[in-house]
Design a protein around this motif. Sequence first.
Motif: not given
Length: 737
Positions: A656, A683, A685, A707, A712, A715
Amino acid sequence: MQHFTQAEIGYIEDRYQDFLKVLKGKFDEGRLARIEKAFRFSNAAHDGIKRKSGEPFIIHPIAVAKIVAVDLGLGATSIVAALLHDVVEDTEYRLSDIENMFGERVARIVDGLTKLSGDFDARHALTLKKMLMTLSDDVRVILIKIADRLHNMRTLDSMLPHKKIKIAAETLFLYVPLAHRLGLYAIKNELEDLSFKHKHPDEYNQILLMLHNQEEKRNYLVNEFIRPIVEKLKNEGFDCAVTHRLKTCYSIWRKMQKKSVTFNEIYDILAIRIVVRSVPEISEKRQCFDVLSIVTDIYKPKPDRIRDWITTPKANGYESLHVTVMGPQGNWVEVQIRTDRMDDIAEHGFAAHYRYKDIRTFENELDPWIEQIRELLQSNDSDAFEFLDDFKLNLYSSEINVFTPKGDMISLPQGSTVIDLAYEIHTDLGNKCIGAKINLKLVPLSHVLQNGDQVEILTSENQVPKLDWLKFSNTAKARGKIKDAFKIEKAKHTEKGKQLIEEAFNHIKEPASANNIKKLVAHHNLNNRDQLYSEVGMGFIDLKDIKEIIGKKSENKLVKYWNITFWGGNKNTPEIAPTKKIDQKKPFLLKETQDDTSFSLAKCCNPIPGEPVVGYLSNEEHVIIHKVDCPEVAKLLTNQGENIIRAEWTKFKRQSYLTRLNLEGFDRLGIVHEVTTVISKGLNINMRSVKFDTHDGIFKGDLFLYIHNAEDLKSLISRLKNIKGIENVSRVENLNE
């Protein structure tokens, strides 16, 4: 040598005859004969030569000549030069042949165009200075060169993808600002849209589709808006053409990026243009203001959106009145009011002045600018791209007008500071400047000037120029003068920088090798090692993160040392795989586990997996990944284009990447909880930090999140925008602000 077929010869002749039709009635027989002679000569010289598209090469000079004649409105000499502009470069003919057949003036223009051939990259380091030297001698060379670039952009489809991106970026970086500065708005807009089309094809097509879908609704609004204006103008006896123009796709996209808004949130997609057919007995200014009065009687104006470019024209000669008014359905609409002469100059720029003024007695608006170029060219800086950076400051920025204590008006680029004004007035004033007074208030050298300021420059005999001034000087002239004052010191700064870099490498126990120096140069987006030494020596670059920049070599060396020393180089010990050189012809694939080659993500734009990116080869084994629209990429494409490669993401699922979002909205109970819930649960995150500030019912949030990829992120932004009370969600590329 292969000659053209009869079909190709017929095709060439048809295109030439089409070109001649646009010249009908413009020139006498003598000038038309010169144009005919130039075409026949150029056609014979290019016999058998084809472009990458497979089209006969001569079609290109014909197209350029047509742009020169129609879009720029230039004369026969320029048209002849346009038809001949590639002859010396691409065929066996010499400049002396051109001079013997077409005269000294045409030969001089062709010579200037030949010197400007090729790309603006490191192999043509002095191309820019050559171009500007030519500009200060004969502006027609640059006008024809812009026409040449416009046709190349129109026919870019036959080029390879990485070449398209390079040429499009180069066009945005240099040719668009030049066209803007020369007042060629129609050409500037087309160059922007064509560059956008090839750099961001998906976004371009998306905006084009949205414009098409709204066409019927837009036409209805336009007709409803202009109907009362047309009626009133007719009743008052004005002879006007009322039209509308759409904002270009590139302008719409730029605004969407800059303001973090959607297509539907942009209110000034179209503007209404009223062109007055001027009456000689009444001043043009009065006629335009009379029309303005009629428009504002019908629609209420936005007080802070009235621009008078007639009383004080822009430096490129642009004259017009702009007013933003409230339309019939609650939409703000910009109205531009100008005479037919002003409209011609707005479309054709510099060249149109010839049709309205006696050029021998007309003090052209471009003269002061060209004089500035001559001054800048006297500088002997070897780094043409450092010069380009400074020069571009004066090309594309909006202008402000400030006044001296005696009331003299001086035009400067927007963002100019006190020190810029001081150097604009006189070099000695700049060197001795200690500050200024604006409205009886003392302000420092770094104070940014506002339109309409009356400024008194304050000086001291004890003052001397300081390198720190470069941090807040924003005009090429001021930066050039400050650098001139330190030219003697340049060698000292370079030597000091070299010493500091060597000490920094010794400290982390790494060699100051060519590869390691290249990594530093690339990381700081510089052009060469001398510039690196100089910037470090002047204190502009801090070396505290040098270990991180030069990368992961230390670990490999340690492993290798461990194997050799403690395992005795046993044959069963797995060897470190040698790094592979990067193949520039193929897209560089970005993998989550990059084994053979290494890459790093540029700190200037912080790309995340899935975003359109390009790679910059900092050396044969390392690639720095930038977003396609990163401003630094435009610079790199222009001066180190051969080191830019295509890059494509593979699937990224495990790793990420730190990303920053800004939120704005109306504060209410529980909104912070909703935001954090969407982030962490929706999500999955992770958050590094979340900061919210509330004032008078308005909140601002600053989020640092990890992220996985662009999908993603998209979204997440969509879900955050759906939370009641949140008005705006935008990504911030700079993680350090």
